[in-house]
Design a protein around this motif. Structure first.
Motif, PDB file in Angstrom:
ATOM      1  N   GLN A 114       0.823  -1.213   0.000  1.00  0.00           N
ATOM      2  CA  GLN A 114       0.000   0.000   0.000  1.00  0.00           C
ATOM      3  C   GLN A 114       0.852   1.255   0.000  1.00  0.00           C
ATOM      4  O   GLN A 114       1.997   1.263   0.457  1.00  0.00           O
ATOM      5  CB  GLN A 114      -0.960   0.001   1.189  1.00  0.00           C
ATOM      6  N   VAL A 161      -6.734   9.882  -2.379  1.00  0.00           N
ATOM      7  CA  VAL A 161      -6.646   8.769  -3.323  1.00  0.00           C
ATOM      8  C   VAL A 161      -5.767   7.690  -2.698  1.00  0.00           C
ATOM      9  O   VAL A 161      -4.614   7.943  -2.328  1.00  0.00           O
ATOM     10  CB  VAL A 161      -6.060   9.212  -4.676  1.00  0.00           C
ATOM     11  N   TYR A 162      -6.309   6.508  -2.594  1.00  0.00           N
ATOM     12  CA  TYR A 162      -5.614   5.378  -1.955  1.00  0.00           C
ATOM     13  C   TYR A 162      -5.284   4.348  -3.026  1.00  0.00           C
ATOM     14  O   TYR A 162      -6.154   3.920  -3.787  1.00  0.00           O
ATOM     15  CB  TYR A 162      -6.524   4.782  -0.889  1.00  0.00           C
ATOM     16  N   VAL A 163      -4.019   3.956  -3.076  1.00  0.00           N
ATOM     17  CA  VAL A 163      -3.553   2.989  -4.072  1.00  0.00           C
ATOM     18  C   VAL A 163      -2.852   1.841  -3.360  1.00  0.00           C
ATOM     19  O   VAL A 163      -2.018   2.061  -2.473  1.00  0.00           O
ATOM     20  CB  VAL A 163      -2.569   3.652  -5.073  1.00  0.00           C
ATOM     21  N   ILE A 222      -7.246   1.273  -7.082  1.00  0.00           N
ATOM     22  CA  ILE A 222      -7.212   2.724  -6.888  1.00  0.00           C
ATOM     23  C   ILE A 222      -8.589   3.165  -6.406  1.00  0.00           C
ATOM     24  O   ILE A 222      -9.600   2.863  -7.055  1.00  0.00           O
ATOM     25  CB  ILE A 222      -6.867   3.469  -8.187  1.00  0.00           C
ATOM     26  N   ASN A 271     -10.509   6.620  -5.467  1.00  0.00           N
ATOM     27  CA  ASN A 271     -10.479   8.080  -5.447  1.00  0.00           C
ATOM     28  C   ASN A 271     -11.668   8.585  -4.632  1.00  0.00           C
ATOM     29  O   ASN A 271     -12.792   8.665  -5.123  1.00  0.00           O
ATOM     30  CB  ASN A 271     -10.534   8.645  -6.869  1.00  0.00           C
ATOM     31  N   ILE A 309      -3.218  10.142 -11.887  1.00  0.00           N
ATOM     32  CA  ILE A 309      -2.410   9.100 -11.254  1.00  0.00           C
ATOM     33  C   ILE A 309      -1.007   9.158 -11.850  1.00  0.00           C
ATOM     34  O   ILE A 309      -0.805   8.861 -13.033  1.00  0.00           O
ATOM     35  CB  ILE A 309      -3.022   7.698 -11.463  1.00  0.00           C
ATOM     36  N   PHE A 314       4.329   4.835  -8.326  1.00  0.00           N
ATOM     37  CA  PHE A 314       3.874   3.477  -8.012  1.00  0.00           C
ATOM     38  C   PHE A 314       4.676   2.392  -8.747  1.00  0.00           C
ATOM     39  O   PHE A 314       4.216   1.273  -8.905  1.00  0.00           O
ATOM     40  CB  PHE A 314       2.382   3.345  -8.354  1.00  0.00           C
ATOM     41  N   ILE A 330      -8.449   9.121 -12.895  1.00  0.00           N
ATOM     42  CA  ILE A 330      -9.553   8.383 -12.284  1.00  0.00           C
ATOM     43  C   ILE A 330     -10.617   9.387 -11.872  1.00  0.00           C
ATOM     44  O   ILE A 330     -10.313  10.432 -11.289  1.00  0.00           O
ATOM     45  CB  ILE A 330      -9.085   7.529 -11.080  1.00  0.00           C
ATOM     46  N   SER A 362     -13.709   3.966  -8.069  1.00  0.00           N
ATOM     47  CA  SER A 362     -12.590   3.059  -7.826  1.00  0.00           C
ATOM     48  C   SER A 362     -12.262   2.294  -9.087  1.00  0.00           C
ATOM     49  O   SER A 362     -13.094   2.160  -9.994  1.00  0.00           O
ATOM     50  CB  SER A 362     -12.919   2.091  -6.684  1.00  0.00           C
TER      51      SER A 362
END
Length: 618
Positions: free
Chosen positions: A543, A550-552, A565, A567, A575, A580, A607, A612
């Protein structure tokens, strides 16, 4: 003539006195079990005045309690073959009457049954509120509360046949495992529909069906390659349980001088090195509620009774797992012995405990082989616990549109930073809600975009996902304002005469509405993809700290990688693939399994707001 008369009189006497045995539990057992020591409970008026003998069987112990209506007989079953033995009750060394008892043949390979795991998706139902397949058993002459569908806190008539009738719906949705709230008899006069105040541990509530119906449910599920979890209650029984009315021993339950004392519910006292003994006792020995006497797991007879009962149901109904209610309220040494005995009998079985706490270390304490538990030489032997801290986060995250130091997607990220505390992180139950919480769609006011983001996280992170019936069609419910009945509404179409049938797609007359179909189609698509994507089951979680809400994260193994992903921003977000690279490696493209669109992951992409992506990298 005289000898014939004596024989007839003897037979009459034997038949008369044998009638004083009201119950023998377990009602039967199996030969070839791992644990050869087996305890039989016989109940009847003044039965303890008799001695016991069984020809050809080693009796290890006969326990008579202060209540003369009980005898507990401990046998060594190592050499017992399938068939019926005769338990002789004697007085003055003469057989007064005999009780037949059967040992059955175990199902082949029963001991090696495989429990649920992270490849599964669990669908939780309340059977009284899911579907009514048999209108004839809505009420029953042997139970007090009668069906009243107009009462949110009453019995509505859902049953086992209703579940069987809709297994194809669950299979099509992508669920692999069913967890039903308890089905054993609950004869409380009100609120008996939840069935957590049980009155007979060897009997399915007749308003749900029969013991054989429950076996048939498991059998029909196995034909569909699905699994069945029983909701088991060790901490308390119902006030109407027949043994509560005539206790075997005074310490069978926890009793207080003032009569009733409610638990203080402070489970931290189980391991708090600074806790007072009075507070610890107030949690573990206090009653969960007025109708739920608190069982004393430190009583060896009680502990053995509930251990054998759980094993009996696993063997009899061919179960695939247990969910244990209020696990951390039990006497911790006793519940650890209970859990270990079941896992010793079925090494590949799975048991998940309800440890409703709000700190990862406190929850991890209860998982099998926990290093935290080892600090005070404790091992609960419990394979799985429920991730309540993730649930806590999920109930607020997607209503926090802008990220700050401690709001928004950082709450999800922070939850997983504590995964090192768990000895088996893939065997954690993750869920957006259950039968005791406000519905996830109520929290997010029916916003399907927020539902999709929440379920993307649940379906793709580590652990075993569980969804609550009706979430997949957007069902609402607020227990804080309208009580438990509101979060336990009837599933539309589960009852004959329902004006709408949400088990059917929207292109059917009276089927799902367009809004319900949108929830359902998303859930079905992701779950059926997940079912066949092993990297999501056991792949390593990588992670990245959320930026701009925004979590990736990635799930990866040697064969495959998935990029997720989420958002949670109210604006579209770019992105930056350079950040990443650690997860993207040399992948060139990704297919979003939600939209079926292809994304070039070698360059920056966008995104949309409040959406997501689940990218299968190629």
């Amino acid at each position: 003539m005289k000898s014939k008369l004596i024989v007839l009189m003897s037979c009459f006497f034997i038949g008369l006195t044998n009638a004083q045995i009201e119950k023998v539990e377990p009602p039967f057992w199996w030969s070839g079990m791992h644990n050869h020591q087996f305890q039989l409970m016989c109940y009847g008026k003044d039965i303890s005045k008799f001695d016991v003998q069984i020809e050809g069987v080693v009796i290890k112990d006969v326990t008579k309690t202060e209540n003369p209506n009980y005898i507990f007989i401990t046998l060594d079953t190592k050499e017992i073959k399938p068939g019926t033995i005769s338990i002789d009750f004697t007085e003055n060394e003469k057989v007064v009457f005999s009780q037949p008892y059967e040992f059955k043949v175990r199902k082949e390979n029963s001991a090696n049954r495989k429990g649920f795991d992270s490849s599964d998706v669990i669908y939780l139902i309340m059977p009284d509120r899911f579907a009514n397949g048999n209108l004839k058993n809505d009420s029953h002459p042997n139970t007090v509360e009668k069906a009243d569908r107009s009462n949110p806190g009453g019995r509505h008539g859902g049953d086992i046949q209703g579940v069987i009738n809709h297994l194809d719906y669950l299979k099509d949705l992508g669920a692999t495992t069913l967890w039903s709230t308890p089905l054993l008899e609950d004869n409380e006069p009100v609120y008996s529909y939840h069935t957590y105040a049980q009155s007979d541990l060897y009997k399915i509530d007749p308003r749900y069906g029969t013991n054989e119906d429950y076996r048939r449910l498991a059998s029909e599920m196995h034909k569909l390659e699905m699994k069945l979890i029983m909701d088991y209650v060790t901490n308390h029984w119902g006030s109407k349980h027949w043994m509560i009315k005539d206790l075997p021993t005074k310490d069978w339950i926890h009793q207080w001088p003032e009569g009733f004392r409610r638990s203080n519910y402070r489970m931290t006292t189980q391991f708090d090195i600074n806790a007072s003994k009075a507070d610890a006792k107030g949690c573990m020995n206090g009653w969960f509620d007025t109708t739920m006497p608190d069982m004393n797991q430190s009583n060896p007879l009680l502990l053995n009774y509930i251990t054998q009962n759980a094993i009996w149901w696993i063997e009899y109904a061919d179960l695939d797992g247990l969910r244990v209610d209020t696990y951390s309220y039990n006497d911790k040494e006793g519940i650890a012995k209970w859990t270990k005995a079941i896992i010793d009998e079925y090494p590949d079985f799975n048991i998940v405990g309800e440890v409703w706490m709000h700190d990862q270390a406190q929850m991890a304490y209860w998982q099998k082989d926990s290093k935290i538990g080892a600090i005070d030489n404790f091992n609960a032997h419990l394979p799985s616990v429920m991730d309540f801290t993730l649930h806590d986060a999920l109930t607020v995250i997607f209503n926090e549109d802008e990220d700050t130091w401690d709001k928004g997607m950082i709450k999800a990220y922070n939850n997983f930073t504590n995964d090192f505390l768990y000895p088996n992180i893939n065997n954690i139950l993750v869920f957006p809600g259950n039968h005791d919480t406000n519905r996830i769609n109520e929290i997010y006011q029916g916003d399907i975009d927020k539902y999709k983001m929440a379920m993307t996280l649940i379906f793709t992170t580590r652990g075993i996902p569980q969804i609550y019936y009706g979430d997949e069609i957007g069902m609402l419910g607020n227990r804080d304002k309208k009580g438990d009945g509101d979060i336990r509404r009837d599933f539309p179409g589960g009852w004959p005469g329902d004006t709408q049938n949400a088990f059917l797609p929207s292109n059917n007359k009276n089927g799902r509405t367009n809004d319900q179909e949108a929830f359902h189609s998303f859930t079905k698509k992701v779950l059926n993809w997940r079912k066949n994507t092993s990297v999501i089951h056991t792949g390593k979680l990588l992670q990245f700290i959320p930026f701009d809400n925004v979590y990736v994260y990635f799930r990866s193994n040697e064969e495959k990688s998935i990029m997720v992903i989420i958002n949670n921003n109210t604006k579209d977000q770019k992105i930056d693939i350079g950040r990443f690279k650690e997860g993207l490696k040399n992948f060139k493209t990704g297919t979003d399994i939600i939209t079926d669109s292809n994304i070039d992951v070698t360059e920056e992409f966008t995104i949309k707001a409040k959406t997501s992506m689940i990218l299968e990298l190629k």
